[in-house]
Write an enzyme that holds these catalytic residues in place. Structure first.
Site, short mmCIF file in Angstrom:
data_model
loop_
_atom_site.label_atom_id
_atom_site.label_comp_id
_atom_site.label_asym_id
_atom_site.label_seq_id
_atom_site.Cartn_x
_atom_site.Cartn_y
_atom_site.Cartn_z
CG HIS A 56 -1.84 -0.90 1.19
ND1 HIS A 56 -3.07 -0.97 2.07
CD2 HIS A 56 -2.12 -2.10 0.45
CE1 HIS A 56 -4.01 -1.82 1.92
NE2 HIS A 56 -3.23 -2.76 0.88
CD GLU A 58 -1.96 4.17 3.24
OE1 GLU A 58 -3.29 4.44 3.68
OE2 GLU A 58 -1.57 3.31 2.28
CB CYS A 86 -6.48 -0.70 5.41
SG CYS A 86 -4.67 -1.10 5.45
CB CYS A 89 -1.81 1.56 6.24
SG CYS A 89 -1.50 0.57 4.72
#
Length: 147
Positions: A56, A58, A86, A89
């Site tokens: 992801h 992040e 999420c 993260c």
């Protein structure tokens, strides 16, 4: 035009990262990490290309920022992300002790605030809804093209 050191300027940079993701057929989420008013890391979702559910924006931005600083803790940094992180993260942000988290669009289905609202480090300052419309529209457009 935005001031170089404004929240809007940095979120626009995260939106540029999200655009890169969309062009690569990745879910358009982008992130930048700021330290001392400088962008020290940029990232966008890369899960499809790496075949890695942890890739992801992040996570990739945290890794790049930590490498740049030579430190796993990011207390003096801000992370700008176009979509609410999420739980995975948000957990990584907690471990990094990020000083500030600035979110574009909320994620009412998979965002940490719905699933684990206390996951962030207690000292992390959160600002939500910055350029949310732009972030939301980019994601909606991406998924409309998929259908």
């Amino acid at each position: 035009m935005f001031s170089v050191f404004s929240h809007e300027y940095y979120m626009k940079q995260a939106l540029k990262e999200a655009e890169k993701a969309a062009l690569l057929d990745e879910i358009p989420v982008g992130a930048v990490v700021i330290c001392n008013q400088q962008i020290i890391a940029r990232a966008h979702n890369w899960t499809e290309h790496l075949t890695d559910v942890t890739a992801h924006a992040e996570i990739l931005a945290i890794t790049a920022a930590s490498k740049h600083l030579g430190n796993k803790y990011l207390q003096e940094c801000s992370l700008y992300v176009t979509l609410e992180p999420c739980v995975m993260c948000a957990g990584a942000l907690a471990w990094s002790q990020i000083g500030e988290l600035i979110i574009g669009a909320n994620d009412n289905k998979r965002g940490y605030s719905q699933l684990a609202p206390n996951v962030l480090h207690p000292k992390t300052k959160v600002i939500s809804g910055l350029l949310a419309l732009e972030s939301t529209e980019m994601i909606k457009e991406f998924f409309q093209k998929k259908r």
